[in-house]
Design an enzyme around this catalytic site. Structure first.
Site, PDB file in Angstrom:
ATOM      1  N   HIS A   1      -9.588   1.265   4.731  1.00  0.00           N
ATOM      2  CA  HIS A   1      -8.304   1.414   5.443  1.00  0.00           C
ATOM      3  C   HIS A   1      -8.509   2.347   6.634  1.00  0.00           C
ATOM      4  O   HIS A   1      -9.271   3.311   6.555  1.00  0.00           O
ATOM      5  CB  HIS A   1      -7.240   1.982   4.491  1.00  0.00           C
ATOM      6  CG  HIS A   1      -5.854   1.894   5.059  1.00  0.00           C
ATOM      7  ND1 HIS A   1      -5.387   2.796   5.982  1.00  0.00           N
ATOM      8  CD2 HIS A   1      -4.861   0.996   4.861  1.00  0.00           C
ATOM      9  CE1 HIS A   1      -4.143   2.451   6.315  1.00  0.00           C
ATOM     10  NE2 HIS A   1      -3.805   1.360   5.648  1.00  0.00           N
TER      11      HIS A   1
ATOM     12  N   GLU B   1      -6.833   4.657   7.808  1.00  0.00           N
ATOM     13  CA  GLU B   1      -6.557   6.083   7.563  1.00  0.00           C
ATOM     14  C   GLU B   1      -7.757   6.741   6.904  1.00  0.00           C
ATOM     15  O   GLU B   1      -8.038   7.914   7.138  1.00  0.00           O
ATOM     16  CB  GLU B   1      -5.287   6.233   6.702  1.00  0.00           C
ATOM     17  CG  GLU B   1      -4.038   5.956   7.529  1.00  0.00           C
ATOM     18  CD  GLU B   1      -2.854   5.424   6.730  1.00  0.00           C
ATOM     19  OE1 GLU B   1      -2.848   5.542   5.501  1.00  0.00           O
ATOM     20  OE2 GLU B   1      -1.940   4.868   7.381  1.00  0.00           O
TER      21      GLU B   1
ATOM     22  N   ASN C   1       0.872  -1.178   0.000  1.00  0.00           N
ATOM     23  CA  ASN C   1       0.000   0.000   0.000  1.00  0.00           C
ATOM     24  C   ASN C   1       0.909   1.228   0.000  1.00  0.00           C
ATOM     25  O   ASN C   1       1.492   1.560   1.027  1.00  0.00           O
ATOM     26  CB  ASN C   1      -0.898  -0.029   1.251  1.00  0.00           C
ATOM     27  CG  ASN C   1      -1.704   1.250   1.395  1.00  0.00           C
ATOM     28  OD1 ASN C   1      -1.851   2.021   0.444  1.00  0.00           O
ATOM     29  ND2 ASN C   1      -2.238   1.481   2.588  1.00  0.00           N
ATOM     30  N   TRP C   2       1.018   1.850  -1.155  1.00  0.00           N
ATOM     31  CA  TRP C   2       1.934   2.992  -1.264  1.00  0.00           C
ATOM     32  C   TRP C   2       1.388   4.262  -0.614  1.00  0.00           C
ATOM     33  O   TRP C   2       2.088   5.250  -0.491  1.00  0.00           O
ATOM     34  CB  TRP C   2       2.230   3.270  -2.751  1.00  0.00           C
ATOM     35  CG  TRP C   2       3.190   2.304  -3.366  1.00  0.00           C
ATOM     36  CD1 TRP C   2       3.755   1.214  -2.773  1.00  0.00           C
ATOM     37  CD2 TRP C   2       3.709   2.354  -4.704  1.00  0.00           C
ATOM     38  NE1 TRP C   2       4.590   0.579  -3.660  1.00  0.00           N
ATOM     39  CE2 TRP C   2       4.585   1.256  -4.850  1.00  0.00           C
ATOM     40  CE3 TRP C   2       3.517   3.215  -5.786  1.00  0.00           C
ATOM     41  CZ2 TRP C   2       5.265   1.002  -6.036  1.00  0.00           C
ATOM     42  CZ3 TRP C   2       4.190   2.957  -6.973  1.00  0.00           C
ATOM     43  CH2 TRP C   2       5.058   1.870  -7.087  1.00  0.00           C
ATOM     44  N   LYS C   3       0.107   4.243  -0.275  1.00  0.00           N
ATOM     45  CA  LYS C   3      -0.550   5.444   0.297  1.00  0.00           C
ATOM     46  C   LYS C   3      -0.322   6.641  -0.619  1.00  0.00           C
ATOM     47  O   LYS C   3      -0.244   6.477  -1.836  1.00  0.00           O
ATOM     48  CB  LYS C   3      -0.049   5.697   1.721  1.00  0.00           C
ATOM     49  CG  LYS C   3      -0.054   4.445   2.591  1.00  0.00           C
ATOM     50  CD  LYS C   3       0.120   4.731   4.045  1.00  0.00           C
ATOM     51  CE  LYS C   3       0.292   3.425   4.793  1.00  0.00           C
ATOM     52  NZ  LYS C   3       0.120   3.529   6.208  1.00  0.00           N
TER      53      LYS C   3
ATOM     54  N   GLY D   1       2.129   2.026  10.687  1.00  0.00           N
ATOM     55  CA  GLY D   1       3.060   3.139  10.528  1.00  0.00           C
ATOM     56  C   GLY D   1       3.724   3.568  11.825  1.00  0.00           C
ATOM     57  O   GLY D   1       4.335   4.623  11.908  1.00  0.00           O
TER      58      GLY D   1
ATOM     59  N   SER E   1       3.187  -2.454  10.277  1.00  0.00           N
ATOM     60  CA  SER E   1       4.640  -2.449  10.446  1.00  0.00           C
ATOM     61  C   SER E   1       5.305  -3.788  10.131  1.00  0.00           C
ATOM     62  O   SER E   1       6.268  -4.182  10.783  1.00  0.00           O
ATOM     63  CB  SER E   1       5.019  -1.970  11.856  1.00  0.00           C
ATOM     64  OG  SER E   1       4.524  -0.658  12.081  1.00  0.00           O
TER      65      SER E   1
ATOM     66  N   GLY F   1       2.616  -1.211   4.268  1.00  0.00           N
ATOM     67  CA  GLY F   1       2.714   0.213   3.942  1.00  0.00           C
ATOM     68  C   GLY F   1       4.164   0.619   3.760  1.00  0.00           C
ATOM     69  O   GLY F   1       4.754   0.485   2.685  1.00  0.00           O
ATOM     70  N   GLY F   2       4.760   1.113   4.839  1.00  0.00           N
ATOM     71  CA  GLY F   2       6.113   1.672   4.797  1.00  0.00           C
ATOM     72  C   GLY F   2       7.126   0.818   4.047  1.00  0.00           C
ATOM     73  O   GLY F   2       7.854   1.311   3.177  1.00  0.00           O
TER      74      GLY F   2
ATOM     75  N   GLU G   1      -5.693  -5.171  10.454  1.00  0.00           N
ATOM     76  CA  GLU G   1      -4.691  -4.131  10.656  1.00  0.00           C
ATOM     77  C   GLU G   1      -4.951  -3.393  11.969  1.00  0.00           C
ATOM     78  O   GLU G   1      -5.714  -2.417  12.004  1.00  0.00           O
ATOM     79  CB  GLU G   1      -4.762  -3.129   9.503  1.00  0.00           C
ATOM     80  CG  GLU G   1      -4.450  -3.736   8.152  1.00  0.00           C
ATOM     81  CD  GLU G   1      -3.743  -2.720   7.271  1.00  0.00           C
ATOM     82  OE1 GLU G   1      -2.633  -3.016   6.829  1.00  0.00           O
ATOM     83  OE2 GLU G   1      -4.294  -1.618   7.056  1.00  0.00           O
TER      84      GLU G   1
HETATM   85  C1  PEP Z   1      -0.898  -0.051   5.870  1.00  0.00           C
HETATM   86  O1  PEP Z   1      -0.820   1.063   5.381  1.00  0.00           O
HETATM   87  O2  PEP Z   1      -1.862  -0.760   5.594  1.00  0.00           O
HETATM   88  C2  PEP Z   1       0.171  -0.497   6.765  1.00  0.00           C
HETATM   89  C3  PEP Z   1       0.083  -1.666   7.320  1.00  0.00           C
HETATM   90  O3  PEP Z   1       1.221   0.365   6.943  1.00  0.00           O
HETATM   91  P1  PEP Z   1       2.627   0.031   7.662  1.00  0.00           P
HETATM   92  O4  PEP Z   1       3.117  -1.253   7.072  1.00  0.00           O
HETATM   93  O5  PEP Z   1       3.492   1.195   7.344  1.00  0.00           O
HETATM   94  O6  PEP Z   1       2.336  -0.102   9.117  1.00  0.00           O
END
Ligand code: PEP
Length: 258
Positions: A96, A98, A11-13, A174, A214, A235-236, A168
Site C-alpha cells: 500500500h 502508505e 481497507n480500514w487502515k 484519502g 476516494s 479506504g475512507g 491506486e
Molecule cells: C486506500 O486506502 O487504499 C484508499 C483507496 O483510500 P481512500 O478510499 O480513502 O482514498
C-alpha cells in the site's frame, strides 16, 4: 457484460478497535442485500479474532493490511504470513502506498511479501500507483511497469492466479480527488497488458484489477462499470456502513444487470 466477478475490499487502515469493528461489521452485514460479488474487509490485526465471530455465516472474507515475509524471529512489531495463515486469514494488502511512503516499503520487500503470502496460500492484494508529480511528468506508465514487474518477480503462472492488483494513484488516496473513470480504466488496462506480456492472455483475462482512490457511492457506478476495472479497494468509505454497503450494492447491480 462484466467478464470477471467484481471484488470489493475495504481497507480500514489504523481505525477501529475490536468493539468498533464488531459494531461496524454487524451494521454492514445488516445492510448488504445481494451476494453476486465478492467482498473482503482488511482490518487491523487486533480485530481479526472478533471479526471471525461477527462474519460467521456470511460470505465476507477477512484480510490483513500487511505482513512480514519471514516465518518468525527477531522482528519486533511484525506479524508473519505464517501467523496470518494460522488464524485463517485469506487476503493481505501488500505494498500500500502508505506503507511505501511512511514505512520504507520497497519493491524488493513487496516482492518478498508477495512470494511469502503465495507460498502460504494467502491471496495478496498488490497495490501500485503513481504520485501526482510522476503523473504530471508523464511517468505513470514507467512507474506502474516497474512496480508491477518487480513485485511479481519469480511469481509463477499458477501463483499469479491468486493475486489481485489494485491500481491506486497516490494523489487520489484519502484526498477526495478521484481518477476519472477513463483515467482509472486506462491504467487498469495497462496493468492487464503487463500481466499479458508476463503470463499470457488467459491469465491477464482473468486477473482481478481493482481501482482505489476516494471511491464512494457517488462515483462507484461509473468506475466499476469500466471494462478493465474489476472492483475497488476502498479506504475512507469502508469505515461508514452506509457508504460501503451502497458501493457493494452498486457493484452487485452492475454484475446482475450486465
Ligand atoms: C486506500 O486506502 O487504499 C484508499 C483507496 O483510500 P481512500 O478510499 O480513502 O482514498
Amino acid at each position: 457484460m462484466k467478464k470477471r466477478t467484481i471484488v470489493i475490499a475495504g481497507n480500514w487502515k489504523m481505525n477501529n478497535g475490536p468493539k468498533e469493528a464488531e459494531m461496524l461489521t454487524k451494521e454492514i452485514i445488516s445492510k448488504i442485500k445481494n451476494k453476486n460479488i465478492k467482498y473482503i474487509l482488511c482490518v487491523p490485526f487486533i480485530d481479526i479474532d472478533i471479526m471471525y465471530k461477527a462474519i460467521n455465516g456470511t460470505n465476507i472474507k477477512l484480510g490483513a493490511q500487511n505482513c512480514h515475509w519471514e516465518k518468525s524471529g527477531a522482528f519486533t512489531g511484525e506479524i508473519s504470513v505464517d501467523m496470518l495463515k494460522n488464524i485463517g486469514i485469506e487476503y493481505v494488502i501488500i505494498g500500500h502506498s502508505e506503507r511505501r511512503q511512511y514505512f520504507n516499503e520497497t519493491d524488493e520487500s513487496v516482492n518478498k511479501k508477495i512470494i511469502s503470502a503465495l507460498n502460504q496460500g494467502i491471496n495478496p492484494i498488490l497495490c501500485v500507483g503513481e504520485t501526482l508529480k510522476e503523473r504530471e511528468a508523464d511517468k505513470t506508465n514507467d512507474v506502474i511497469y516497474n512496480q508491477v514487474t518487480k513485485a511479481l518477480e519469480n511469481v509463477d503462472k499458477e501463483s499469479i492466479k491468486n493475486v489481485i492488483i489494485a491500481y491506486e494513484p497516490i494523489w487520489a488516496i484519502g484526498t477526495g480527488k478521484t481518477a476519472t473513470p477513463m483515467q482509472a480504466n486506462e491504467i487498469c488496462k495497462y496493468i492487464r497488458d503487463i500481466v499479458k506480456k508476463l503470463y499470457g492472455e488467459n491469465i491477464s483475462d482473468n486477473i482481478i484489477i481493482q481501482y482505489g482512490g476516494s471511491m464512494n457511492p457517488s462515483n462507484a457506478e461509473k468506475l466499476l462499470s469500466q471494462d478493465d476495472i474489476d472492483g475497488g479497494l476502498i479506504g475512507g468509505a469502508s469505515l461508514k456502513a452506509d457508504d460501503f454497503t451502497k458501493i457493494i450494492n452498486i457493484a452487485d447491480n452492475i454484475t446482475r444487470n450486465e
